[in-house]
Scaffold this motif. Structure first.
Motif, mmCIF file in Angstrom:
data_model
loop_
_atom_site.group_PDB
_atom_site.id
_atom_site.type_symbol
_atom_site.label_atom_id
_atom_site.label_comp_id
_atom_site.label_asym_id
_atom_site.label_seq_id
_atom_site.Cartn_x
_atom_site.Cartn_y
_atom_site.Cartn_z
ATOM 1 N N LYS A 236 -8.938 52.990 50.711
ATOM 2 C CA LYS A 236 -8.212 54.222 51.022
ATOM 3 C C LYS A 236 -8.940 55.026 52.093
ATOM 4 N N ILE A 237 -10.237 55.159 51.918
ATOM 5 C CA ILE A 237 -11.057 55.880 52.907
ATOM 6 C C ILE A 237 -12.244 54.983 53.240
ATOM 7 N N PRO A 238 -12.147 54.193 54.326
ATOM 8 C CA PRO A 238 -13.212 53.224 54.644
ATOM 9 C C PRO A 238 -14.596 53.837 54.764
ATOM 10 N N ALA A 239 -14.702 55.043 55.323
ATOM 11 C CA ALA A 239 -16.028 55.655 55.499
ATOM 12 C C ALA A 239 -16.697 55.911 54.150
ATOM 13 N N LEU A 240 -15.915 56.384 53.170
ATOM 14 C CA LEU A 240 -16.481 56.639 51.839
ATOM 15 C C LEU A 240 -16.875 55.332 51.162
ATOM 16 N N GLU A 241 -16.063 54.299 51.348
ATOM 17 C CA GLU A 241 -16.401 52.999 50.764
ATOM 18 C C GLU A 241 -17.671 52.442 51.401
ATOM 19 N N ALA A 242 -17.801 52.635 52.715
ATOM 20 C CA ALA A 242 -19.012 52.171 53.397
ATOM 21 C C ALA A 242 -20.241 52.894 52.858
ATOM 22 N N LEU A 243 -20.122 54.220 52.656
ATOM 23 C CA LEU A 243 -21.242 54.994 52.125
ATOM 24 C C LEU A 243 -21.579 54.572 50.693
ATOM 25 N N ARG A 244 -20.566 54.198 49.924
ATOM 26 C CA ARG A 244 -20.783 53.814 48.537
ATOM 27 C C ARG A 244 -21.377 52.418 48.420
ATOM 28 N N LYS A 245 -20.888 51.472 49.226
ATOM 29 C CA LYS A 245 -21.302 50.077 49.101
ATOM 30 C C LYS A 245 -22.513 49.722 49.959
ATOM 31 N N TYR A 246 -22.681 50.433 51.077
ATOM 32 C CA TYR A 246 -23.734 50.061 52.029
ATOM 33 C C TYR A 246 -24.644 51.242 52.409
ATOM 34 N N PRO A 247 -25.082 52.070 51.457
ATOM 35 C CA PRO A 247 -25.916 53.221 51.842
ATOM 36 C C PRO A 247 -27.234 52.791 52.495
ATOM 37 N N ARG A 248 -27.826 51.717 51.966
ATOM 38 C CA ARG A 248 -29.105 51.234 52.522
ATOM 39 C C ARG A 248 -28.930 50.777 53.965
ATOM 40 N N GLN A 249 -27.865 50.005 54.217
ATOM 41 C CA GLN A 249 -27.625 49.505 55.579
ATOM 42 C C GLN A 249 -27.388 50.643 56.562
ATOM 43 N N ILE A 250 -26.649 51.664 56.137
ATOM 44 C CA ILE A 250 -26.383 52.804 57.028
ATOM 45 C C ILE A 250 -27.679 53.529 57.366
ATOM 46 N N LEU A 251 -28.513 53.766 56.363
ATOM 47 C CA LEU A 251 -29.774 54.472 56.601
ATOM 48 C C LEU A 251 -30.714 53.667 57.492
ATOM 49 N N LEU A 252 -30.790 52.370 57.250
ATOM 50 C CA LEU A 252 -31.675 51.536 58.064
ATOM 51 C C LEU A 252 -31.149 51.408 59.493
ATOM 52 N N ALA A 253 -29.826 51.347 59.656
ATOM 53 C CA ALA A 253 -29.265 51.328 61.011
ATOM 54 C C ALA A 253 -29.582 52.628 61.738
ATOM 55 N N MET A 254 -29.498 53.749 61.033
ATOM 56 C CA MET A 254 -29.859 55.034 61.639
ATOM 57 C C MET A 254 -31.311 55.023 62.103
ATOM 58 N N GLY A 255 -32.202 54.566 61.226
ATOM 59 C CA GLY A 255 -33.612 54.523 61.591
ATOM 60 C C GLY A 255 -33.881 53.595 62.758
ATOM 61 N N ALA A 256 -33.145 52.477 62.797
ATOM 62 C CA ALA A 256 -33.327 51.516 63.888
ATOM 63 C C ALA A 256 -32.963 52.111 65.238
ATOM 64 N N ARG A 257 -32.140 53.135 65.234
ATOM 65 C CA ARG A 257 -31.696 53.739 66.495
ATOM 66 C C ARG A 257 -32.689 54.761 67.056
ATOM 67 N N PHE A 258 -33.610 55.264 66.260
ATOM 68 C CA PHE A 258 -34.413 56.400 66.703
ATOM 69 C C PHE A 258 -35.169 56.107 67.994
ATOM 70 N N ALA A 259 -35.920 55.008 68.034
ATOM 71 C CA ALA A 259 -36.659 54.690 69.255
ATOM 72 C C ALA A 259 -35.708 54.327 70.381
ATOM 73 N N GLU A 260 -34.718 53.492 70.076
ATOM 74 C CA GLU A 260 -33.775 53.047 71.120
ATOM 75 C C GLU A 260 -33.069 54.227 71.768
ATOM 76 N N ASN A 261 -32.499 55.103 70.961
ATOM 77 C CA ASN A 261 -31.686 56.198 71.486
ATOM 78 C C ASN A 261 -32.539 57.309 72.095
ATOM 79 N N GLY A 262 -33.565 57.744 71.358
ATOM 80 C CA GLY A 262 -34.398 58.833 71.857
ATOM 81 C C GLY A 262 -35.177 58.455 73.103
ATOM 82 N N PHE A 263 -35.760 57.267 73.098
ATOM 83 C CA PHE A 263 -36.544 56.794 74.236
ATOM 84 C C PHE A 263 -35.680 56.695 75.489
ATOM 85 N N PHE A 264 -34.462 56.223 75.307
ATOM 86 C CA PHE A 264 -33.581 56.030 76.456
ATOM 87 C C PHE A 264 -33.304 57.346 77.186
ATOM 88 N N TYR A 265 -33.001 58.402 76.441
ATOM 89 C CA TYR A 265 -32.647 59.664 77.091
ATOM 90 C C TYR A 265 -33.862 60.391 77.669
#
Length: 459
Positions: A236-265
């Motif tokens: 019904k709400i894919p974002a909520l299902e993603a947060l419920r089923k994949y919280p670890r993956q979302i958090l780790l993906a966020m962390g993986a972006r810190f150097a890539e995104n911040g360094f680039f700008y």
């Protein structure tokens, strides 16, 4: 063979098909990033004088970078909304909408009156257009990379997934190139020249929409929708299902972006302010340095994407994060020499380290989530991190430079901190390059070592 089997798209598309999809993803994403990067370049070079003239130069730059960061705050909202409909209706249908939203906002910036004409309404309208830019880009990334990754053969997802990633340096290359042409005459540039790159966006948007309409929907999504229809199960709400089923993956993906995104700008946007404002270098010198490095970026991204198909996503990504940490101090030492060749070398080395993370990122993040919520899950991890990493990095770097009396070492320490967050996050992530897209990877073992064994959660 049943009629249903005959209608179902093949699991491994032909090379000619994926080449067409990859090219369409690259071109459309390049147009989106062109629009987004125009703002960053203008914020570093001109917005402080035209929209915040009552501040002293450094505070005006801080104010301009603050409006730059606003676009990143809007990106998660775009990711959630377009991810919702992308997971329900399809990837392709969302891409033209995001492109047109971005184009309309960018074109409008080129028409905005300045502070001299309408006072405080000028920066207010500028911020509003930046919010729309961020909203459009927030929905763009997930759809573009999934079209490429979900069309790709399973052993080439890293390479083909890197094609929409190439849109970022292509957009930056065109944006800075156009600015270089119109910034040669200072008086004309401040009067009207800065507007032309924004107005030119209308032409590029038309081309991008036309190309994107010519590609087919993702085979993985079509197969998923057929199975979903048969089982009558739909999120019904894919974002909520993603947060419920994949919280670890979302958090780790966020962390993986810190150097890539911040360094680039820091390497491509803040460096313009540092070179011109702090070191007194010519604007053309800094822009040309970024342009030369960005050309290398275009080649490095697919190269590292292809390497991740051989060695895995994690080793390549970790190598890029280590490179960012090692370059944090030498980067500014080379810039401080004021030698053109060393400036180009510094930015190029930074860009190569970034490419080692950005190349495999699209496939890595896509493989973390099941098909039914992949658009939402990948977008959440990618876009939420952009608020805290890329959106804030030029602002934080400028503030650190101010507090240190013009010294760059605090900025270098900040860059090392970003790299450490990414190193830990990727180390704790599971390896995904051998996973089927219809499945979600198993959680990483407790000690952080990657693995591809064990039970899989079928999406």
């Amino acid at each position: 063979m049943t009629p249903t089997d005959a209608a179902r798209p093949p699991e491994q598309p032909l090379e000619s098909s994926i080449w067409k999809v990859a090219a369409a993803s690259f071109i459309g994403t390049a147009v989106e990033w062109y629009d987004f990067f125009l703002y960053g370049t203008a914020a570093a070079l001109v917005f402080n004088r035209l929209f915040f003239p009552s501040f002293d130069p450094l505070m005006g730059t801080l104010a301009a970078f603050a409006t730059f960061a606003v676009g990143f705050v809007a990106r998660p909202l775009g990711g959630v909304i377009f991810g919702h409909f992308g997971d329900k209706l399809g990837r392709k249908s969302m891409l033209s909408a995001t492109l047109m939203i971005m184009g309309a906002a960018t074109f409008a910036i080129g028409l905005l009156p300045t502070y001299e004409s309408i006072g405080v309404w000028a920066p207010i309208l500028l911020v509003l257009m930046r919010v729309l830019q961020g909203f459009g880009l927030g929905g763009e990334w997930g759809g573009a990379v999934l079209m490429a990754v979900e069309h790709a053969p399973s052993n080439r997802r890293g390479f083909y997934g890197s094609w929409p990633q190439m849109g970022a340096p292509a957009g930056l290359l065109v944006a800075n190139g156009v600015f270089s042409v119109f910034s040669r005459n200072e008086e004309q540039f401040l009067s009207w020249g800065w507007r032309v790159p924004f107005l030119f966006s209308a032409v590029l948007i038309g081309i991008g929409v036309f190309i994107r309409m010519s590609v087919a929907e993702s085979p993985a999504f079509q197969a998923h929708k057929a199975a979903e229809k048969a089982s009558s199960a739909t999120p019904k709400i894919p974002a909520l299902e993603a947060l419920r089923k994949y919280p670890r993956q979302i958090l780790l993906a966020m962390g993986a972006r810190f150097a890539e995104n911040g360094f680039f700008y820091i390497v491509t946007t803040f460096v313009l302010t540092y070179g011109t404002g702090q070191l007194g270098l010519e604007r053309s010198t800094m822009l040309n340095g970024v342009l030369a490095a960005t050309a290398v970026h275009l080649v490095a991204i697919p190269a590292f994407g292809a390497l991740s198909d051989v060695f895995g996503r994690r080793p390549v990504y970790i190598g890029g994060a280590v490179g960012c940490a090692l370059l944090a101090f030498p980067f500014f030492w080379l810039i401080d020499t004021k030698e053109t060749g060393l400036i180009v070398l510094a930015i190029t080395l930074g860009i190569i380290a970034h490419a080692a993370m950005y190349g495999p990122q699209a496939s890595f993040f896509s493989e973390l989530f099941g098909t039914r919520v992949r658009y939402s899950g990948a977008s959440l991890g990618y876009q939420l991190a952009s608020v805290f990493a890329g959106g804030l990095s030029p602002l934080v770097a400028t503030w650190l430079l101010t507090e240190s009396g013009g010294k760059a070492w605090p900025v270098s320490l900040y860059m090392v901190g970003l790299a450490l967050v990414t190193l830990v996050s990727v180390y704790l992530s599971a390896e995904t390059f051998r996973e089927k897209l219809s499945e979600a990877p198993a959680p990483a073992p407790a000690d952080g070592a990657a693995g591809t064994d064990g039970k899989r959660e079928v999406a």
